[in-house]
Design a protein around this motif. Structure first.
Motif, mmCIF file in Angstrom:
data_model
loop_
_atom_site.group_PDB
_atom_site.id
_atom_site.type_symbol
_atom_site.label_atom_id
_atom_site.label_comp_id
_atom_site.label_asym_id
_atom_site.label_seq_id
_atom_site.Cartn_x
_atom_site.Cartn_y
_atom_site.Cartn_z
ATOM 1 N N HIS A 1 7.789 -6.570 -7.926
ATOM 2 C CA HIS A 1 8.234 -5.412 -7.143
ATOM 3 C C HIS A 1 7.127 -4.943 -6.202
ATOM 4 N N GLU A 2 6.408 -5.895 -5.628
ATOM 5 C CA GLU A 2 5.239 -5.544 -4.835
ATOM 6 C C GLU A 2 5.581 -4.670 -3.633
ATOM 7 N N ARG A 3 6.682 -4.963 -2.957
ATOM 8 C CA ARG A 3 6.992 -4.233 -1.719
ATOM 9 C C ARG A 3 7.268 -2.760 -1.992
ATOM 10 N N GLU A 4 8.208 -2.477 -2.905
ATOM 11 C CA GLU A 4 8.531 -1.073 -3.167
ATOM 12 C C GLU A 4 7.380 -0.353 -3.866
ATOM 13 N N ASN A 5 6.628 -1.083 -4.699
ATOM 14 C CA ASN A 5 5.476 -0.462 -5.349
ATOM 15 C C ASN A 5 4.388 -0.100 -4.342
ATOM 16 N N ARG A 6 4.192 -0.935 -3.342
ATOM 17 C CA ARG A 6 3.184 -0.647 -2.321
ATOM 18 C C ARG A 6 3.538 0.651 -1.574
ATOM 19 N N LEU A 7 4.811 0.852 -1.298
ATOM 20 C CA LEU A 7 5.235 2.087 -0.632
ATOM 21 C C LEU A 7 4.958 3.302 -1.510
ATOM 22 N N GLU A 8 5.236 3.171 -2.811
ATOM 23 C CA GLU A 8 5.010 4.280 -3.729
ATOM 24 C C GLU A 8 3.515 4.561 -3.877
ATOM 25 N N GLU A 9 2.717 3.521 -3.955
ATOM 26 C CA GLU A 9 1.274 3.715 -4.046
ATOM 27 C C GLU A 9 0.728 4.345 -2.764
ATOM 28 N N GLY A 10 1.258 3.924 -1.623
ATOM 29 C CA GLY A 10 0.841 4.504 -0.355
ATOM 30 C C GLY A 10 1.153 5.987 -0.289
ATOM 31 N N TRP B 1 -4.915 -2.941 -5.359
ATOM 32 C CA TRP B 1 -4.949 -2.344 -4.015
ATOM 33 C C TRP B 1 -5.001 -0.830 -4.102
ATOM 34 N N PHE B 2 -4.244 -0.242 -5.004
ATOM 35 C CA PHE B 2 -4.240 1.212 -5.147
ATOM 36 C C PHE B 2 -5.642 1.718 -5.473
ATOM 37 N N PHE B 3 -6.305 1.093 -6.435
ATOM 38 C CA PHE B 3 -7.625 1.566 -6.837
ATOM 39 C C PHE B 3 -8.673 1.294 -5.767
ATOM 40 N N GLN B 4 -8.537 0.180 -5.061
ATOM 41 C CA GLN B 4 -9.455 -0.090 -3.951
ATOM 42 C C GLN B 4 -9.337 0.984 -2.863
ATOM 43 N N GLN B 5 -8.093 1.339 -2.521
ATOM 44 C CA GLN B 5 -7.876 2.355 -1.498
ATOM 45 C C GLN B 5 -8.313 3.735 -1.984
#
Length: 501
Positions: free
Chosen positions: A257-266, A306-310
């Protein structure tokens, strides 16, 4: 709260190599097995849990303190390896291990040997005030043990007695460093020193800590102000009005679920940046950010590297210190010694907190977090040398028995079994997730989850809750595929019973 234990059979291991002050856990061909000849071959339930003996003891204890969190009384003399024995003689596979704090199983021979050696007696008999009169071998103990497993790039360490006081003093370190930077490195002014004695500015600065929904950082006042996992931690207590950000609510498995998870993390990261800016404009700047690599008590909530890096980048750009709370995730539970190793951060966090399986509380920190005056990070004991002596035996066991390899291997097997069960019972079990053996599974609601915990316990498996509906699994590092198979079989039978299948 539930109590558990873990075994040490058929273990693999790893030896260590020194490299810039940290340990690399490499695979060795040598295989070692702990001598747990007395470990039970499986669970044995002879009464309901808690049984009559536990209930009698509970009545006695209830006369002098609140006992509402007590699940059963344990017989620690008889507990062994991955199994905990209660006061009624029930033998349970321990998947919670004293709230994730037993590293290598109950009554491990190497830890018992530590207690039997005469040269260690004075360490256990005399507890020094480490801040003023440390023992002569204290630096050697810190270098040989705690700093030997320090996160890469971290060369400073401070011991503490427990996880909560670790976080409390980690927050203080971030506040002190923030104000030192504000003063440009100059000493505090007479006005600051006098005003702080009355809890007034400028000495008592109105600075804040950013934390996340679902976080659980401890039970003292500062730690609970940064915690948002349970009302029991916070109700009726005076709490600081610090910024709180929604931790990303992701779909599992993360890789599907990388795509929707990336939006939520963003979305969450945008809120972090917004809160930092807003509090700065309001004159209440954010000095530090606390985050767990996996939110444990809050429901085993994961996020991507990615979330923790950002998050680290946002903190760095805004002069906010980043505290990585590894009290529950550290010391190998995820298959790496520190869970944040999975995130491939470009530089170390500012502070890494540890506890539980490390046998002692404390935190590693970067040079700029080091206090410049005495008595700033301080209490009577600030740790306990005897715990470092025990940690030496734990680290030796991890290396000799290749336990990080074992955790990775067993964790994959355990997670595979959990995912098979959620496919088989999709109406009841969901969101199987984990790193190493630090795993979790969700149930429809709190009531169903709690009934699952009770049902498992009465079939000989001790587990624990996480968040509103998660079953939290925290076995010791010596938990094997054989133990996992016992657990998975009992878990399925308990699901079938609870669902009347």
């Amino acid at each position: 709260m539930l109590i558990m234990a873990v075994a040490i059979r058929n273990t693999i291991g790893s030896h260590c190599l020194k490299n810039s002050g940290s340990l690399l856990w490499a695979v060795s061909s040598k295989r070692v097995r702990s001598d747990f000849s007395q470990e039970p071959i499986g669970p044995k339930v002879v009464t309901q849990v808690p049984g009559p003996e536990s209930l009698q003891l509970l009545t006695q204890l209830d006369q002098i303190q609140n006992t509402d969190a007590v699940a059963f009384f344990a017989d620690y003399d008889k507990s062994c390896g991955n199994y905990i024995v209660d006061a009624d003689g029930n033998v349970m596979l321990d998947m919670f291990t004293q709230m994730a704090s037993i590293p290598v199983g109950y009554n491990h021979p190497k830890l018992k040997e530590v207690m039997s050696k005469k040269e260690n007696w004075t360490t256990f008999v005399n507890r020094p005030a480490l801040g003023v009169s440390p023992p002569g071998d204290w630096t050697e103990l810190l270098n040989g043990q705690l700093l030997s497993v320090a996160p890469l790039g971290m060369k400073q360490v401070q011991t503490m007695a427990c996880g909560s006081c670790t976080i409390e003093n980690g927050l203080k370190a971030m506040f002190i460093a923030h104000e030192r930077r504000r003063r440009g490195g100059a000493p505090p002014t007479p006005e600051e020193m006098s005003s702080c004695m009355c809890n007034l500015p400028p000495g008592s600065a109105d600075i804040t800590i950013l934390s996340f929904t679902g976080a659980s950082h401890g039970w003292t006042l500062g730690a609970q102000a940064a915690s948002h996992a349970s009302w029991q931690q916070k109700l009726d207590l005076r709490s600081m009005k610090w910024p709180v950000v929604d931790f990303p609510c992701l779909k599992y498995p993360l890789e599907e679920h990388e795509r929707e998870n990336r939006l939520e993390e963003g979305r969450s990261l945008s809120e972090v940046a917004d809160k930092i800016e807003r509090y700065k404009k309001d004159g209440r700047p954010v000095a530090g950010c606390c985050v767990e690599p996996v939110q444990s008590a809050g429901g085993d909530n994961h996020a991507s590297p990615w979330f923790f890096q950002q998050l680290q980048q946002i903190c760095k750009e805004n002069g906010v210190a980043l505290l990585m709370d590894e009290i529950q995730t550290g010391c190998g539970s995820t298959g790496k010694f520190w869970a944040h190793e999975y995130f491939h951060l470009p530089e170390p966090p500012d502070i890494v907190a540890f506890g539980k399986k490390m046998m002692t509380g404390g935190f590693y920190y970067r040079e700029e977090m080091r206090p410049q005056e005495p008595f700033r990070i301080f209490n009577t004991w600030v740790g306990d040398p005897s715990k470092i002596v025990l940690l030496r035996a734990v680290l030796s066991t991890i290396r000799d028995e290749h336990l990080l390899d074992l955790v990775s291997d067993t964790g994959g097997h355990l997670l595979k079994g959990l995912r098979e069960l959620e496919l088989k019972y999709p109406f009841y079990a969901s969101n199987a997730r984990g790193l190493g053996t630090l795993c979790s599974l969700d149930f429809p609601n709190t009531s169903e989850r709690d009934q699952m915990i009770i049902g498992l316990r009465n079939r000989g498996v001790n587990t624990g809750p996480g968040g509103e509906r998660s079953l939290r699994l925290r076995p010791s590092l010596t938990f094997t595929k054989g133990h996992a198979d016992i657990f998975l079989e009992i878990l399925e039978s308990t699901i079938q019973n609870n669902c009347n299948l």
